[in-house]
Design an enzyme around this catalytic site. Structure first.
Site, PDB file in Angstrom:
ATOM      1  CB  THR A 199      -0.895   0.000   1.259  1.00  0.00           C
ATOM      2  OG1 THR A 199      -1.501   1.275   1.407  1.00  0.00           O
ATOM      3  CG2 THR A 199      -0.102  -0.296   2.539  1.00  0.00           C
ATOM      4  CG  ASP A 200      -1.118   5.003  -1.016  1.00  0.00           C
ATOM      5  OD1 ASP A 200      -1.670   4.392  -0.076  1.00  0.00           O
ATOM      6  OD2 ASP A 200      -1.705   5.896  -1.685  1.00  0.00           O
ATOM      7  CD  GLU A 201      -3.299   3.773   4.540  1.00  0.00           C
ATOM      8  OE1 GLU A 201      -3.053   3.573   5.734  1.00  0.00           O
ATOM      9  OE2 GLU A 201      -4.446   3.864   4.084  1.00  0.00           O
ATOM     10  CE1 TYR A 220      -3.420  -2.436   5.907  1.00  0.00           C
ATOM     11  CE2 TYR A 220      -3.212  -0.098   5.386  1.00  0.00           C
ATOM     12  CZ  TYR A 220      -3.302  -1.414   4.974  1.00  0.00           C
ATOM     13  OH  TYR A 220      -3.283  -1.719   3.629  1.00  0.00           O
ATOM     14  CE  LYS A 226      -0.095  -4.476   3.131  1.00  0.00           C
ATOM     15  NZ  LYS A 226      -0.527  -5.815   2.589  1.00  0.00           N
TER      16      LYS A 226
HETATM   17  P1  NAD Z   1      -9.901  -7.165   2.551  1.00  0.00           P
HETATM   18  O1  NAD Z   1      -9.876  -6.839   4.002  1.00  0.00           O
HETATM   19  O2  NAD Z   1     -11.132  -6.915   1.767  1.00  0.00           O
HETATM   20  O3  NAD Z   1      -9.525  -8.711   2.336  1.00  0.00           O
HETATM   21  C1  NAD Z   1      -8.518  -9.344   3.061  1.00  0.00           C
HETATM   22  C2  NAD Z   1      -8.672 -10.847   2.860  1.00  0.00           C
HETATM   23  O4  NAD Z   1      -7.604 -11.511   3.565  1.00  0.00           O
HETATM   24  C3  NAD Z   1      -9.982 -11.412   3.417  1.00  0.00           C
HETATM   25  O5  NAD Z   1     -10.572 -12.285   2.486  1.00  0.00           O
HETATM   26  C4  NAD Z   1      -9.548 -12.158   4.664  1.00  0.00           C
HETATM   27  O6  NAD Z   1     -10.387 -13.268   4.985  1.00  0.00           O
HETATM   28  C5  NAD Z   1      -8.142 -12.602   4.297  1.00  0.00           C
HETATM   29  N1  NAD Z   1      -7.294 -12.836   5.464  1.00  0.00           N
HETATM   30  C6  NAD Z   1      -7.117 -12.026   6.541  1.00  0.00           C
HETATM   31  N2  NAD Z   1      -6.279 -12.599   7.430  1.00  0.00           N
HETATM   32  C7  NAD Z   1      -5.910 -13.795   6.891  1.00  0.00           C
HETATM   33  C8  NAD Z   1      -5.052 -14.849   7.321  1.00  0.00           C
HETATM   34  N3  NAD Z   1      -4.426 -14.786   8.518  1.00  0.00           N
HETATM   35  N4  NAD Z   1      -4.885 -15.916   6.520  1.00  0.00           N
HETATM   36  C9  NAD Z   1      -5.531 -15.984   5.326  1.00  0.00           C
HETATM   37  N5  NAD Z   1      -6.377 -15.049   4.877  1.00  0.00           N
HETATM   38  C10 NAD Z   1      -6.558 -13.952   5.647  1.00  0.00           C
HETATM   39  O7  NAD Z   1      -8.659  -6.391   1.953  1.00  0.00           O
HETATM   40  P2  NAD Z   1      -8.473  -5.689   0.524  1.00  0.00           P
HETATM   41  O8  NAD Z   1      -8.986  -4.298   0.605  1.00  0.00           O
HETATM   42  O9  NAD Z   1      -8.968  -6.604  -0.526  1.00  0.00           O
HETATM   43  O10 NAD Z   1      -6.879  -5.594   0.477  1.00  0.00           O
HETATM   44  C11 NAD Z   1      -6.117  -6.688  -0.037  1.00  0.00           C
HETATM   45  C12 NAD Z   1      -4.630  -6.334   0.031  1.00  0.00           C
HETATM   46  O11 NAD Z   1      -4.392  -5.142  -0.710  1.00  0.00           O
HETATM   47  C13 NAD Z   1      -4.135  -6.048   1.450  1.00  0.00           C
HETATM   48  O12 NAD Z   1      -2.856  -6.597   1.584  1.00  0.00           O
HETATM   49  C14 NAD Z   1      -4.082  -4.531   1.532  1.00  0.00           C
HETATM   50  O13 NAD Z   1      -3.076  -4.104   2.431  1.00  0.00           O
HETATM   51  C15 NAD Z   1      -3.735  -4.180   0.094  1.00  0.00           C
HETATM   52  N6  NAD Z   1      -4.212  -2.862  -0.368  1.00  0.00           N
HETATM   53  C16 NAD Z   1      -5.511  -2.490  -0.215  1.00  0.00           C
HETATM   54  C17 NAD Z   1      -5.934  -1.260  -0.724  1.00  0.00           C
HETATM   55  C18 NAD Z   1      -7.372  -0.809  -0.607  1.00  0.00           C
HETATM   56  O14 NAD Z   1      -7.692   0.331  -0.956  1.00  0.00           O
HETATM   57  N7  NAD Z   1      -8.309  -1.637  -0.151  1.00  0.00           N
HETATM   58  C19 NAD Z   1      -5.016  -0.417  -1.369  1.00  0.00           C
HETATM   59  C20 NAD Z   1      -3.678  -0.824  -1.477  1.00  0.00           C
HETATM   60  C21 NAD Z   1      -3.288  -2.064  -0.989  1.00  0.00           C
HETATM   61  O1  DAU Z   2      -4.119   4.071   0.527  1.00  0.00           O
HETATM   62  C1  DAU Z   2      -4.345   2.691   0.471  1.00  0.00           C
HETATM   63  C2  DAU Z   2      -5.161   2.273   1.674  1.00  0.00           C
HETATM   64  O2  DAU Z   2      -6.461   2.774   1.468  1.00  0.00           O
HETATM   65  C3  DAU Z   2      -5.175   0.761   1.879  1.00  0.00           C
HETATM   66  O3  DAU Z   2      -3.884   0.309   2.183  1.00  0.00           O
HETATM   67  C4  DAU Z   2      -6.143   0.380   3.015  1.00  0.00           C
HETATM   68  O4  DAU Z   2      -6.239  -1.038   3.107  1.00  0.00           O
HETATM   69  C5  DAU Z   2      -7.498   0.965   2.701  1.00  0.00           C
HETATM   70  O5  DAU Z   2      -8.382   0.697   3.786  1.00  0.00           O
HETATM   71  C6  DAU Z   2      -7.404   2.466   2.459  1.00  0.00           C
HETATM   72  O6  DAU Z   2      -7.054   3.166   3.696  1.00  0.00           O
HETATM   73  P1  DAU Z   2      -7.770   4.538   4.128  1.00  0.00           P
HETATM   74  O7  DAU Z   2      -7.661   4.688   5.583  1.00  0.00           O
HETATM   75  O8  DAU Z   2      -7.317   5.659   3.262  1.00  0.00           O
HETATM   76  O9  DAU Z   2      -9.287   4.165   3.662  1.00  0.00           O
HETATM   77  P2  DAU Z   2     -10.710   4.414   4.369  1.00  0.00           P
HETATM   78  O10 DAU Z   2     -11.747   4.014   3.381  1.00  0.00           O
HETATM   79  O11 DAU Z   2     -10.785   3.823   5.732  1.00  0.00           O
HETATM   80  O12 DAU Z   2     -10.745   5.996   4.540  1.00  0.00           O
HETATM   81  C7  DAU Z   2     -10.604   6.858   3.416  1.00  0.00           C
HETATM   82  C8  DAU Z   2     -10.656   8.295   3.919  1.00  0.00           C
HETATM   83  O13 DAU Z   2     -11.981   8.566   4.409  1.00  0.00           O
HETATM   84  C9  DAU Z   2      -9.727   8.552   5.095  1.00  0.00           C
HETATM   85  O14 DAU Z   2      -9.201   9.874   4.976  1.00  0.00           O
HETATM   86  C10 DAU Z   2     -10.629   8.468   6.317  1.00  0.00           C
HETATM   87  C11 DAU Z   2     -11.968   8.945   5.796  1.00  0.00           C
HETATM   88  N1  DAU Z   2     -13.170   8.320   6.428  1.00  0.00           N
HETATM   89  C12 DAU Z   2     -13.244   6.964   6.463  1.00  0.00           C
HETATM   90  C13 DAU Z   2     -14.320   6.344   7.049  1.00  0.00           C
HETATM   91  C14 DAU Z   2     -14.414   4.827   7.111  1.00  0.00           C
HETATM   92  C15 DAU Z   2     -14.178   9.129   6.925  1.00  0.00           C
HETATM   93  O15 DAU Z   2     -14.128  10.367   6.862  1.00  0.00           O
HETATM   94  N2  DAU Z   2     -15.268   8.507   7.487  1.00  0.00           N
HETATM   95  C16 DAU Z   2     -15.378   7.156   7.596  1.00  0.00           C
HETATM   96  O16 DAU Z   2     -16.393   6.649   8.160  1.00  0.00           O
END
Ligand code: NAD
Ligand code: DAU
Length: 336
Positions: free
Chosen positions: A125-127, A150, A154
């Site tokens: 992730t970019d975080e 988190y 990562k």
């Molecule tokens: P998600 O939370 O929707 O899915 C995570 C999955 O991992 C789930 O199916 C869960 O059951 C499984 N999991 C959790 N713990 C586990 C374990 N111990 N063993 C096996 N499986 C397990 O997450 P997502 O949003 O699909 O993100 C997927 C990946 O992409 C993550 O690594 C996250 O850091 C990365 N990522 C997410 C975003 C985003 O915006 N959502 C952006 C950049 C990177």
């Molecule tokens: O940047 C990549 C990341 O983006 C991934 O690595 C993470 O897995 C993914 O969850 C996401 O992280 P963020 O914290 O940026 O996403 P989230 O959807 O939780 O929040 C997006 C923005 O919105 C953040 O600035 C917080 C704000 N927010 C979020 C929630 C859930 C609110 O204002 N209200 C809310 O209820």
């Protein structure tokens, strides 16, 4: 034909990635997922019976379970999504984040290396880069400076992947993507949470002043970027993935209300997230110039499609917003 082990394939991005792999053809896919609160096999109901697809329920932090999957399926490629992924949950309790994201990644690296895996793609992730001020973008050489439990977990996983390459010559690649949106995203995250609350006529909880900036990418664009890295990336490299769509949170929320035909009186400004990163923005020059990847979706069009998807998939939304989701929601929002 290669056999690809996808971890976390029952989650949001993993399920979209498996669908893309199966549509492309030419691969066998094994999905290893523990089915935590975020994992849902209904997200893969349309491909569950395809001959090239198998599901194994298992935990990446349990070495015996991971070894059994490798012994049974002998994958040559691993694409590693499995993680605890929600920042707010990591603020409430970081322990599962350390266990899965750090320890689970090391177990996978060890077992994959012992089994002669030819390519290991780590989805990050970019975080990990921390927070930007008003200007600038994250490049692959931006120093790592995570701010939440988190993102710290990562970052730990990214460094273990880096070490596996440098120490053991294990062929690993890392992707770092910005905020995803699209079908099958669990409604703890901003966009689906706001869509479903608005559809229910509930308040939309915007943290702080709503001016934090995220750089949005449609999930299938992230998946095509990971595929490009899997197929053509250079071992040991990091590739940023981003969709060039920086928006303030309040702008996203107001756009959603417009698409849903709802009024802005639903917006409630609530107590800010502790340590809330101000701004993320991805420089995606490297993946575009080296691998020829481009995002295919504009934010406006894909956001409209996302809203339509959540409107048309009430059964999926109902099943993921179970009792456990309601308990989390009360813990996260009732006192704000
Ligand atoms: P998600 O939370 O929707 O899915 C995570 C999955 O991992 C789930 O199916 C869960 O059951 C499984 N999991 C959790 N713990 C586990 C374990 N111990 N063993 C096996 N499986 C397990 O997450 P997502 O949003 O699909 O993100 C997927 C990946 O992409 C993550 O690594 C996250 O850091 C990365 N990522 C997410 C975003 C985003 O915006 N959502 C952006 C950049 C990177
Ligand atoms: O940047 C990549 C990341 O983006 C991934 O690595 C993470 O897995 C993914 O969850 C996401 O992280 P963020 O914290 O940026 O996403 P989230 O959807 O939780 O929040 C997006 C923005 O919105 C953040 O600035 C917080 C704000 N927010 C979020 C929630 C859930 C609110 O204002 N209200 C809310 O209820």
């Amino acid at each position: 034909m290669s056999k690809i082990l996808v971890t976390g394939g029952a989650g949001f991005i993993g399920s979209n990635f498996i669908r893309l792999l199966l549509q492309r053809g030419g691969h066998q896919v094994v999905n290893l997922d523990a089915l935590t609160y975020a994992g849902n096999l209904e997200s893969l109901a349309d491909v569950a019976n395809e001959p090239g697809y198998a599901f194994v329920k298992g935990d990446i932090a349990e070495r015996d379970q991971v070894e059994a999957v490798f012994a049974a399926h002998r994958p040559s490629v691993v694409v590693h999504f499995a993680a605890e992924s929600h920042v707010d949950r990591s603020v409430l309790d970081a322990s599962a984040f350390v266990r899965t994201n750090v320890m689970g990644t090391q177990v996978l690296l060890d077992v994959a290396r012992a089994n002669g895996v030819e390519r290991f793609v780590h989805v990050s992730t970019d975080e990990v880069y921390g927070s930007l001020g008003a200007t600038g973008k994250f490049t692959e050489s931006t120093p790592l400076a995570p701010n939440s439990p988190y993102s710290a977990s990562k970052t730990g996983s990214d460094l273990l992947v880096r070490a596996a390459f440098h120490t053991h010559g294990f062929p690993c690649l890392t992707t770092r993507c910005s905020n995803n949106y699209g079908p099958f995203q669990f409604p703890e995250k901003l966009i689906p949470l706001m869509i479903l609350n608005a559809l229910d006529g509930k308040s939309l909880p915007v943290y702080g002043d709503g001016k934090n900036v995220r750089d949005w990418i449609y999930v299938t664009d992230h998946c095509s970027g990971i595929l490009a890295v899997m197929e053509r990336g250079r071992d040991g490299e990091v590739y940023n993935i981003g969709g060039n769509a920086e928006k303030q949170n309040i702008e996203v929320v107001k756009t959603l209300l417009g698409l849903l035909g709802k009024g802005e009186e639903l917006i409630t400004f609530v107590k800010d997230r502790p340590g809330h990163d101000l701004r993320y923005a991805i420089d995606n020059t490297k993946i575009r110039s080296e691998l020829g990847w481009e995002p295919a979706h504009s934010f406006d069009t894909a956001l409209r499609e996302t809203v339509d998807w959540y409107r048309s998939n009430a059964a999926w939304c109902g099943s993921v917003r179970s009792g456990a989701y309601r308990d989390y929601y009360a813990r996260q929002y009732d006192a704000r």
